[in-house]
Design an enzyme around this catalytic site. Structure first.
Site, mmCIF file in Angstrom:
data_model
loop_
_atom_site.group_PDB
_atom_site.id
_atom_site.type_symbol
_atom_site.label_atom_id
_atom_site.label_comp_id
_atom_site.label_asym_id
_atom_site.label_seq_id
_atom_site.Cartn_x
_atom_site.Cartn_y
_atom_site.Cartn_z
ATOM 1 N N HIS A 1 1.012 5.113 -1.354
ATOM 2 C CA HIS A 1 0.338 5.947 -0.355
ATOM 3 C C HIS A 1 1.180 6.198 0.887
ATOM 4 O O HIS A 1 0.646 6.354 1.975
ATOM 5 C CB HIS A 1 -0.998 5.314 0.030
ATOM 6 C CG HIS A 1 -1.979 5.241 -1.101
ATOM 7 N ND1 HIS A 1 -2.589 6.359 -1.630
ATOM 8 C CD2 HIS A 1 -2.442 4.198 -1.827
ATOM 9 C CE1 HIS A 1 -3.397 6.005 -2.620
ATOM 10 N NE2 HIS A 1 -3.315 4.688 -2.761
ATOM 11 N N CYS B 1 0.852 -1.197 0.000
ATOM 12 C CA CYS B 1 0.000 0.000 0.000
ATOM 13 C C CYS B 1 0.885 1.244 0.000
ATOM 14 O O CYS B 1 0.596 2.250 -0.653
ATOM 15 C CB CYS B 1 -0.893 0.021 1.240
ATOM 16 S SG CYS B 1 -1.886 -1.459 1.510
ATOM 17 N N CYS C 1 -7.640 -2.067 -4.906
ATOM 18 C CA CYS C 1 -6.241 -1.726 -4.631
ATOM 19 C C CYS C 1 -5.375 -2.981 -4.682
ATOM 20 O O CYS C 1 -4.297 -2.980 -5.282
ATOM 21 C CB CYS C 1 -6.099 -1.071 -3.256
ATOM 22 S SG CYS C 1 -6.543 0.672 -3.233
ATOM 23 N N ARG D 1 -13.108 -0.656 -2.636
ATOM 24 C CA ARG D 1 -11.887 0.125 -2.848
ATOM 25 C C ARG D 1 -10.648 -0.719 -2.520
ATOM 26 O O ARG D 1 -9.676 -0.758 -3.275
ATOM 27 C CB ARG D 1 -11.948 1.384 -1.976
ATOM 28 C CG ARG D 1 -10.722 2.273 -1.958
ATOM 29 C CD ARG D 1 -10.404 2.893 -3.292
ATOM 30 N NE ARG D 1 -9.583 2.002 -4.107
ATOM 31 C CZ ARG D 1 -9.222 2.237 -5.365
ATOM 32 N NH1 ARG D 1 -9.644 3.329 -5.980
ATOM 33 N NH2 ARG D 1 -8.480 1.391 -6.032
#
Lengths: 175, 180
Positions: free
Chosen positions: A88, A84, A136, A132
């Site tokens: 991010h 992730c 991802c 979501r």
């Protein structure tokens, strides 16, 4: 449980729905009972529009899920070594022209966790946090997280706690 | 699962809990099987360093320790996505898995997702450094010239296995991952 798994719990235990009808996401986000679940989650989440995130971390279980979520957030794997945090983990980055929120902290009002559920203009669907996260992981080239699995709950806790103070703008509109 | 935790769990307890959660949460989807969750030493150490908030040394050592450097030296000359002399045309939108499904084994790296390269392409990402004038800045006018050999080999190696030069680089190991 997150909002969607809490709703499913009520649908199954109080209303008599079959759990599989609500939780089988393969190409079924937006169809059947899943469509109703998305609508319900959007309606309930919208009751918090304008409020600021303040997720509790009072119990050992809440703290444990945050710690698990943090480890998942930085877990590199798949064919491309992505986590992730690859997209991010820093401020002011973008992929192509798409801005990327830094989800290791409060990324701002209505950004990141505070923007979901949201309407995705590009595919004309409402997306909840479960969808979501599912997408991802697809983009990370990971296998698929089961709907409502502890991976998705832990990541929600991690992002939600980090977003402390961010104002919810749900239902949001997204690219 | 959570009930197994004591009142003051250690970081190792949370590591164990995370492994259990991962094992119970994922399922195969298409070509993305569960084995993609298995981390090699490089990914395991870099992930742990991120969780601890203590990044590993950026350059050198780690790559050697986990065998990354040897890998790319052995493999030098094998094809990576795109060819250096063909430049821009090797960085298309399509991702490697998509290309593989279509039978194009090595036909593009998606470079622009993260890097600026040519000024003509305005849709570029900023996750990686700008590569505008990459060759010119390094004194390369002809990639085939003898004087260019060192930087061309470095560049090839970086594409094949970015982690051989920077232990926790976020750049995918274009050749290494598919070779293993």
């Amino acid at each position: 449980m997150d909002l969607e798994t809490r709703l499913i719990h009520c649908m199954v235990t109080l209303q008599g729905f079959h759990e599989a009808a609500c939780t089988r996401p393969r190409r079924r986000f937006g169809r059947g009972e899943m469509a109703n679940l998305v609508a319900l989650a959007t309606y309930v989440a919208t009751q918090s529009k304008g409020m600021r995130f303040n997720l509790p971390q009072n119990t050992p279980q809440e703290k444990a899920m945050y710690e698990v979520g943090k480890r998942l957030f930085f877990q590199r794997g798949g064919t491309h070594d992505f986590s992730c945090a690859s997209c991010h983990g820093d401020d002011g980055k973008r992929i192509r022209l798409q801005d990327l929120p830094n989800l290791t902290k409060n990324p701002g009002d209505g950004v990141g966790f505070a923007a979901w559920p949201a309407y995705r203009v590009s595919n004309a669907q409402m997306w909840t946090m479960q969808k979501r996260l599912n997408d991802c992981y697809r983009q990370q080239r990971f296998p698929e997280p089961k709907f409502g699995s502890d991976v998705t709950i832990a990541l929600g806790v991690y992002m939600g706690v980090n977003a402390k103070g961010a104002e919810s703008i749900v239902p949001a509109i997204k690219r | 699962v959570l009930a197994a935790c004591t009142s003051s769990p250690s970081s190792a307890d949370y590591d164990k809990l995370t492994a259990d959660v991962v094992k119970a949460s994922f399922q195969d989807r298409g070509i993305a099987k569960l084995d993609r969750l298995e981390q090699d030493d490089a990914n395991r150490e870099c992930s742990a360093a991120d969780v601890a908030g203590k990044p590993l040394d950026e350059k050198g050592g780690q790559g050697h320790r986990s065998g990354q450097h040897e890998d790319h030296q052995v493999a030098f000359g094998r094809q990576v996505p795109g060819r250096l002399e063909r430049g821009r045309e090797n960085c298309p939108e399509r991702s490697w898995p998509d290309l593989e499904r279509q039978g194009h084994a090595a036909n593009g790296g998606n470079c622009y997702n993260c890097h600026q390269i040519s000024k003509e392409e305005i849709s570029f990402g900023t996750l990686g450094p700008s590569l505008y004038n990459y060759g010119k800045l390094r004194g390369v006018t002809d990639p085939n010239a003898a004087a260019s050999k060192a930087i061309v080999e470095y560049t090839w190696g970086k594409l094949w296995n970015s982690r051989a030069y920077n232990a926790c680089s976020q750049m995918p190991r274009a050749g290494h991952a598919r070779a293993s």
